[in-house]
Design an enzyme around this catalytic site. Sequence first.
Site, PDB file in Angstrom:
ATOM      1  N   LYS A 140      -0.334   3.856  -2.612  1.00  0.00           N
ATOM      2  CA  LYS A 140      -1.165   4.699  -2.329  1.00  0.00           C
ATOM      3  C   LYS A 140      -0.564   6.163  -2.420  1.00  0.00           C
ATOM      4  O   LYS A 140      -1.225   6.991  -2.602  1.00  0.00           O
ATOM      5  CB  LYS A 140      -2.169   4.506  -1.257  1.00  0.00           C
ATOM      6  CG  LYS A 140      -2.947   3.175  -1.280  1.00  0.00           C
ATOM      7  CD  LYS A 140      -3.902   3.110  -0.184  1.00  0.00           C
ATOM      8  CE  LYS A 140      -4.708   1.799  -0.462  1.00  0.00           C
ATOM      9  NZ  LYS A 140      -3.768   0.297  -0.256  1.00  0.00           N
ATOM     10  N   SER A 179       0.784  -1.234   0.025  1.00  0.00           N
ATOM     11  CA  SER A 179      -0.009  -0.157  -0.138  1.00  0.00           C
ATOM     12  C   SER A 179       0.730   1.442  -0.094  1.00  0.00           C
ATOM     13  O   SER A 179       0.161   2.343   0.061  1.00  0.00           O
ATOM     14  CB  SER A 179      -0.905  -0.127   1.236  1.00  0.00           C
ATOM     15  OG  SER A 179      -1.943  -0.961   1.112  1.00  0.00           O
ATOM     16  N   SER A 202      -5.359   3.382   4.523  1.00  0.00           N
ATOM     17  CA  SER A 202      -5.079   2.430   3.505  1.00  0.00           C
ATOM     18  C   SER A 202      -6.310   1.599   2.846  1.00  0.00           C
ATOM     19  O   SER A 202      -6.314   0.296   2.700  1.00  0.00           O
ATOM     20  CB  SER A 202      -4.310   1.263   4.045  1.00  0.00           C
ATOM     21  OG  SER A 202      -3.161   1.037   3.119  1.00  0.00           O
TER      22      SER A 202
END
Length: 364
Positions: free
Chosen positions: A151, A148, A205
């Site tokens: 992101k 993640s 997340s």
Amino acid sequence: MVALSLKSMVKSMFGFSAISTNKAAVSVLVIASALLVSQVQAATNSSHHRTKKAHATKSSAHKSKAHVSKTAHAKLSKKSKHKVLAAKASKQHAAQLAEDTRPSAGDIAGLKHIDALALASNVAFVVDQDSSKVLFEKNAEVSLPIASITKLMTSLVVVEAKQDLNEMIEITNEDLDKEKGTGSRLAIGAKLSRADLLHIALMSSENRAASALGRSYPGGLPAFVAAMNAKAKQLGMNDTSYVDSSGLSSKNVASARDLVKLINAAYQYPLIREYSTDSKYAVNPKGKQLLEYGTTNKLVASSDWNIGLQKTGYIAEAGRCLVMQAIIEGRAVVMVFLDSKGKYSRLADAGRIKKWITAMHPEG
């Protein structure tokens, strides 16, 4: 014969036989019968009383037994519930332990585990943000899955594209995780603003939020991923590649050196700094109940830290990952930790680096 019998009865009952007429005999007989009936009735009533009392005692015993049984059942149910919860927690712990001990891409690549600070992360890279001086390095050039941490690039593309942050975006079946099969608190049909999706994607997340951000880009997700890779190339992130906007795919890879460049680029945007370092946030999906989210990085709420930007990440192939910008001893420091083992080991590694910098006071 009857008179004689009456006389005998009267004599036996009253002790005399002075009955001279049938009328008198009948009167005495009535009196005797009444007394006899009274005695029988009294005996019957006594018998009924004993029977009723016995029934009441039996009923009370049944009720008491039923109460004891119900109480025992409740205690058993409570005990069974505790056992079920304990078993579930044990199972989750075992599953988590299995995930953390599963060989990651870094393990398979044979990365060195030992360093001077005994970090739990296979990869670590710490840089002075202002001077770009390398303060600590461990396998920083190796390209690995970043989970993640992806992101951060997702947010950078959204912000630089100047998309309308107030536009409402609906979560659809296309946002379901078909890679890992993970769940989400965002139900299909939930509608949130692009700003809210960006907020919970960075802070918590939230994978469906990140997916929806990519999907709602002009040209859809393929165009968004192309923009991610184009931005990486523009930043000189030569060891980086993206295939989705959430980081669920292990094909999203980057080196620690590349991620420092991404952090510095994302840090230029106050919105990304704010959203990534928020500790709590609530969203109200249209037509759905209020949802409260928290940060995936507990260090942001700690008074011991002054964090300007952060992002965590985890999939089995990537291990535990963490990137941060923080002020340590008045110095802006960028740190990257990839492929760490254990749920809190990446945070502990950040603490070790902070303690080391504080003790060393290296000059810029």
